[in-house]
Design a protein around this motif. Structure first.
Motif, short mmCIF file in Angstrom:
data_model
loop_
_atom_site.label_atom_id
_atom_site.label_comp_id
_atom_site.label_asym_id
_atom_site.label_seq_id
_atom_site.Cartn_x
_atom_site.Cartn_y
_atom_site.Cartn_z
N ALA A 20 -20.09 13.92 50.99
CA ALA A 20 -19.85 14.10 49.55
C ALA A 20 -19.41 12.79 48.90
N ALA A 21 -18.56 12.04 49.57
CA ALA A 21 -18.10 10.76 49.03
C ALA A 21 -19.26 9.77 48.93
N LEU A 22 -20.12 9.75 49.94
CA LEU A 22 -21.26 8.84 49.92
C LEU A 22 -22.26 9.20 48.82
N SER A 23 -22.36 10.47 48.50
CA SER A 23 -23.32 10.88 47.48
C SER A 23 -22.82 10.60 46.06
N THR A 24 -21.51 10.50 45.88
CA THR A 24 -20.97 10.25 44.54
C THR A 24 -20.66 8.78 44.29
N ALA A 25 -20.52 8.00 45.33
CA ALA A 25 -20.20 6.57 45.17
C ALA A 25 -21.27 5.76 45.89
N PRO A 26 -22.26 5.26 45.15
CA PRO A 26 -23.34 4.51 45.81
C PRO A 26 -22.82 3.26 46.50
N LEU A 27 -23.48 2.92 47.57
CA LEU A 27 -23.15 1.71 48.32
C LEU A 27 -23.81 0.50 47.68
N PRO A 28 -23.35 -0.70 47.99
CA PRO A 28 -24.05 -1.90 47.50
C PRO A 28 -25.51 -1.87 47.93
N ALA A 29 -26.38 -2.41 47.09
CA ALA A 29 -27.82 -2.38 47.36
C ALA A 29 -28.19 -3.07 48.67
N ASP A 30 -27.39 -4.06 49.09
CA ASP A 30 -27.70 -4.78 50.33
C ASP A 30 -27.11 -4.11 51.57
N ALA A 31 -26.45 -2.98 51.41
CA ALA A 31 -25.89 -2.27 52.57
C ALA A 31 -27.02 -1.63 53.36
N GLY A 54 -26.10 6.22 51.35
CA GLY A 54 -25.46 6.43 52.64
C GLY A 54 -25.63 7.84 53.15
N ASN A 55 -25.48 8.00 54.44
CA ASN A 55 -25.60 9.31 55.07
C ASN A 55 -24.59 9.39 56.21
N ALA A 56 -24.05 10.56 56.44
CA ALA A 56 -23.13 10.81 57.55
C ALA A 56 -23.63 12.00 58.34
N GLU A 57 -23.59 11.89 59.66
CA GLU A 57 -24.01 13.00 60.51
C GLU A 57 -23.17 13.01 61.77
N ILE A 58 -23.10 14.16 62.38
CA ILE A 58 -22.32 14.33 63.61
C ILE A 58 -23.17 13.91 64.79
N TRP A 59 -22.55 13.17 65.71
CA TRP A 59 -23.17 12.89 66.99
C TRP A 59 -22.32 13.57 68.06
N ARG A 60 -22.97 14.23 68.96
CA ARG A 60 -22.24 14.81 70.09
C ARG A 60 -23.07 14.69 71.34
N ASP A 107 -21.13 -5.75 64.84
CA ASP A 107 -21.04 -6.41 63.54
C ASP A 107 -20.28 -5.52 62.56
N LEU A 108 -19.02 -5.83 62.33
CA LEU A 108 -18.18 -4.97 61.50
C LEU A 108 -18.35 -5.22 60.02
N SER A 109 -19.23 -6.12 59.62
CA SER A 109 -19.49 -6.30 58.19
C SER A 109 -20.06 -5.01 57.61
N MET A 110 -20.74 -4.23 58.45
CA MET A 110 -21.28 -2.94 58.01
C MET A 110 -20.14 -2.02 57.58
N PHE A 111 -19.05 -2.01 58.32
CA PHE A 111 -17.89 -1.19 57.99
C PHE A 111 -17.33 -1.57 56.63
N GLU A 112 -17.25 -2.86 56.35
CA GLU A 112 -16.74 -3.32 55.06
C GLU A 112 -17.61 -2.83 53.90
N LYS A 113 -18.91 -2.75 54.11
CA LYS A 113 -19.80 -2.27 53.04
C LYS A 113 -19.56 -0.79 52.77
N PHE A 114 -19.34 0.01 53.83
CA PHE A 114 -19.04 1.43 53.64
C PHE A 114 -17.68 1.58 52.95
N LYS A 115 -16.74 0.76 53.37
CA LYS A 115 -15.39 0.85 52.82
C LYS A 115 -15.34 0.46 51.36
N SER A 116 -16.10 -0.56 50.97
CA SER A 116 -16.07 -1.03 49.59
C SER A 116 -16.99 -0.25 48.67
N GLY A 117 -17.87 0.59 49.26
CA GLY A 117 -18.86 1.32 48.47
C GLY A 117 -18.30 2.42 47.63
#
Length: 117
Positions: A20-31, A54-60, A107-117
């Motif tokens: 829900a958070a990812l659908s309401t707050a778009p990520l930077p275009a370069d993410a 962005g998308n989130a899914e469960i891995w098990r 590469d944790l730069s990906m995490f920063e893009k999710f965090k700042s999105g």
């Protein structure tokens, strides 16, 4: 420390909130890329981004031979307690890293893009 069932339950509880958070707050275009938040050895949340979405899914892990998905970065939590602690107080990260309850790989730069999105 909580077992695999508790880790999976935590993932199942949080994925709809993250989605829900990812659908309401778009990520930077370069993410672009994939980030795996892994809780224990059997469950996790796979975050992926492309074209500002962005998308989130469960891995098990359903069976012993199923490997975790390939990701640009992996944040490994030893279990639910460490995950909950980071969610409620991100200042706990250095302590958890020192105690090896939290590990960062890739590469944790990906995490920063999710965090700042």
């Amino acid at each position: 420390m909580a077992g695999p069932a508790a880790c999976l339950a935590a993932c199942e509880a949080i994925v709809p909130l993250v989605q829900a958070a990812l659908s309401t707050a778009p990520l930077p275009a370069d993410a672009a890329g994939r980030l795996l938040l892994r809780l224990g050895d059997k469950a996790g949340i796979l975050l992926s981004a492309a074209d500002g979405c962005g998308n989130a899914e469960i891995w098990r892990e359903d069976s012993g031979d199923m490997r975790a998905p390939t990701a640009d970065a992996v944040v490994r939590f030893d279990g639910v307690d460490s995950f909950r602690r980071v969610l409620t107080d991100e200042k706990a990260v250095p302590t958890l890293l020192v105690r090896r309850k939290l590990r960062l790989e890739g590469d944790l730069s990906m995490f920063e893009k999710f965090k700042s999105g």
